[in-house]
Design an enzyme around this catalytic site. Structure first.
Site, PDB file in Angstrom:
ATOM      1  N   LYS A   1     -12.697   6.585   3.719  1.00  0.00           N
ATOM      2  CA  LYS A   1     -12.520   5.362   4.512  1.00  0.00           C
ATOM      3  C   LYS A   1     -13.524   4.310   4.053  1.00  0.00           C
ATOM      4  CE  LYS A   1     -12.287   3.609   9.242  1.00  0.00           C
ATOM      5  NZ  LYS A   1     -11.115   2.762   8.938  1.00  0.00           N
TER       6      LYS A   1
ATOM      7  N   GLY B   1      -1.843  -2.809   9.612  1.00  0.00           N
ATOM      8  CA  GLY B   1      -2.605  -1.656  10.107  1.00  0.00           C
ATOM      9  C   GLY B   1      -3.944  -1.538   9.415  1.00  0.00           C
ATOM     10  N   THR B   2      -4.108  -2.269   8.322  1.00  0.00           N
ATOM     11  CA  THR B   2      -5.370  -2.228   7.573  1.00  0.00           C
ATOM     12  C   THR B   2      -6.506  -2.658   8.486  1.00  0.00           C
ATOM     13  OG1 THR B   2      -4.096  -2.925   5.664  1.00  0.00           O
ATOM     14  CG2 THR B   2      -6.485  -3.044   5.463  1.00  0.00           C
TER      15      THR B   2
ATOM     16  N   ALA C   1      -3.061  -4.194  14.390  1.00  0.00           N
ATOM     17  CA  ALA C   1      -3.534  -3.140  15.298  1.00  0.00           C
ATOM     18  C   ALA C   1      -4.444  -2.189  14.540  1.00  0.00           C
ATOM     19  CB  ALA C   1      -2.351  -2.379  15.900  1.00  0.00           C
TER      20      ALA C   1
ATOM     21  N   HIS D   1     -14.323   9.926  10.446  1.00  0.00           N
ATOM     22  CA  HIS D   1     -13.170   9.713   9.563  1.00  0.00           C
ATOM     23  C   HIS D   1     -13.363  10.441   8.241  1.00  0.00           C
ATOM     24  CE1 HIS D   1     -12.274   6.438  12.384  1.00  0.00           C
ATOM     25  NE2 HIS D   1     -11.039   6.479  11.911  1.00  0.00           N
TER      26      HIS D   1
ATOM     27  N   THR E   1     -11.094   0.803  15.241  1.00  0.00           N
ATOM     28  CA  THR E   1     -10.899   1.358  16.584  1.00  0.00           C
ATOM     29  C   THR E   1     -12.212   1.317  17.370  1.00  0.00           C
ATOM     30  OG1 THR E   1      -9.249   2.831  15.639  1.00  0.00           O
ATOM     31  CG2 THR E   1     -10.089   3.405  17.826  1.00  0.00           C
TER      32      THR E   1
ATOM     33  N   GLY F   1       0.842  -1.205   0.000  1.00  0.00           N
ATOM     34  CA  GLY F   1       0.000   0.000   0.000  1.00  0.00           C
ATOM     35  C   GLY F   1       0.870   1.245   0.000  1.00  0.00           C
ATOM     36  N   ALA F   2       2.092   1.099  -0.533  1.00  0.00           N
ATOM     37  CA  ALA F   2       3.106   2.169  -0.442  1.00  0.00           C
ATOM     38  C   ALA F   2       2.697   3.461  -1.143  1.00  0.00           C
ATOM     39  CB  ALA F   2       4.433   1.660  -1.020  1.00  0.00           C
TER      40      ALA F   2
END
Ligand code: NAD
Length: 267
Positions: A160, A100-101, A126, A156, A167, A11-12
């Site tokens: 998104k 992180g996704t 996470a 958000h 979260t 995902g850079a």
């Protein structure tokens, strides 16, 4: 530096991926060795991140990139439907994934845990790498012991993909686990005039998802009791807020035994 941790980013070319590229390039003990995305192929990952060329071009072949670069850690900020398979490819290659996704299901997380355990590879998932968000969840769990009635408003940016946010789901789970008495719940004769009017029910915590331009990542946890409310709020106003947590996970993941879920477990 021989001890630098060799990091690949999936995902850079994305919003988070570009921040990770920058953070990995700037940290003294990590080095970017591979960059993978579906867009920006052939471009230098450093140029995409606005820090100048790093000599790492974006590829769309994760497996080949991991092999060729001898990466040790894969940081994944992609999309929910790609993150699990990317982590699987990493584990098969002996590379530790830091995911992180958000939007992985609990089944996805279980599968990932099984793969990591079977392969003896450390892994981290996470939903939020910002220290303030970790503390918000911790404080919410503490409040839930005394105030079981809670609702979450998460806000958000408009792009998104998943809702509720990872979260918010984690916060609701922690609230549910910490409650010492059940919440009052809605009256039996509640009427939702439009389906979803009261938000999503996650472990008896109503979650409301706002998606608007102008936001990055924000959440309010509101507790209510007789004659009082308590609000715990966290705001990520810049994606750099996630980078110390990402780097912490990159530094610790290879020493883990299997999968760890949540940044809190690494602090
Ligand atoms: P984005 O859309 O800007 O970037 C995602 C990138 O992934 C895109 O460039 C896309 O082309 C690429 N991609 C898609 N499938 C791929 C694949 N199979 N292999 C490689 N690349 C692929 O999204 P974003 O805002 O950077 O967010 C990415 C993810 O990170 C989302 O799930 C978001 O919720 C999550 N996120 C997590 C945290 C956290 O702290 N854990 C913080 C912010 C965002």
């Amino acid at each position: 530096m021989p001890d630098e941790i060799r990091v690949a980013v999936a995902g850079a070319a994305g919003r988070m991926g570009r921040e990770v590229v920058r953070a990995v390039a700037e940290a003294p003990d990590t080095i970017l060795v591979a960059a993978v995305d579906r867009v920006g192929i052939g471009e230098d990952a450093g140029d995409l991140a606005n820090i100048g060329p790093l000599g790492v071009t974006v590829s769309d072949d994760l497996e080949a990139s991991l092999k060729k670069s001898s990466a040790q850690v894969l940081v994944d900020f992609t999309i929910p439907t790609s993150a699990l398979s990317n982590a699987g490819v990493a584990i098969q290659s002996g590379v530790s994934p830091v995911v992180g996704t958000t939007g992985l299901t609990s089944d996805d997380t279980k599968r990932l845990a099984g793969w990591a355990r079977d392969a003896g590879v450390g892994a981290v998932v996470a939903p939020n790498f910002a220290i303030g968000a970790v503390l918000m969840i911790r404080f919410a769990a503490e409040a839930a012991r005394y105030m079981p009635d809670a609702e979450i408003i998460e806000l958000h940016h408009e792009n998104k993909l998943d809702s509720p946010s990872g979260t918010a789901l984690m916060t609701a789970q922690r609230i549910a686990a910490a409650r010492t008495q059940p919440p009052r719940g809605a009256p039996a004769n509640t009427i939702e005039k439009v389906p979803g009017g009261r938000g999503a029910d996650v472990n008896l915590v109503r979650v409301h998802s706002v998606r608007l331009p102008g936001y990055v990542a924000h959440q309010e946890v509101i507790f209510g009791a007789l004659g009082q409310t308590l609000t715990i709020r966290h705001d990520s106003t810049d994606r750099r807020s996630f980078m110390p947590g990402v780097l912490l996970a990159v530094r610790k993941v290879r020493k883990l035994n299997g999968l760890v879920v949540g940044l809190e477990e690494l602090l």
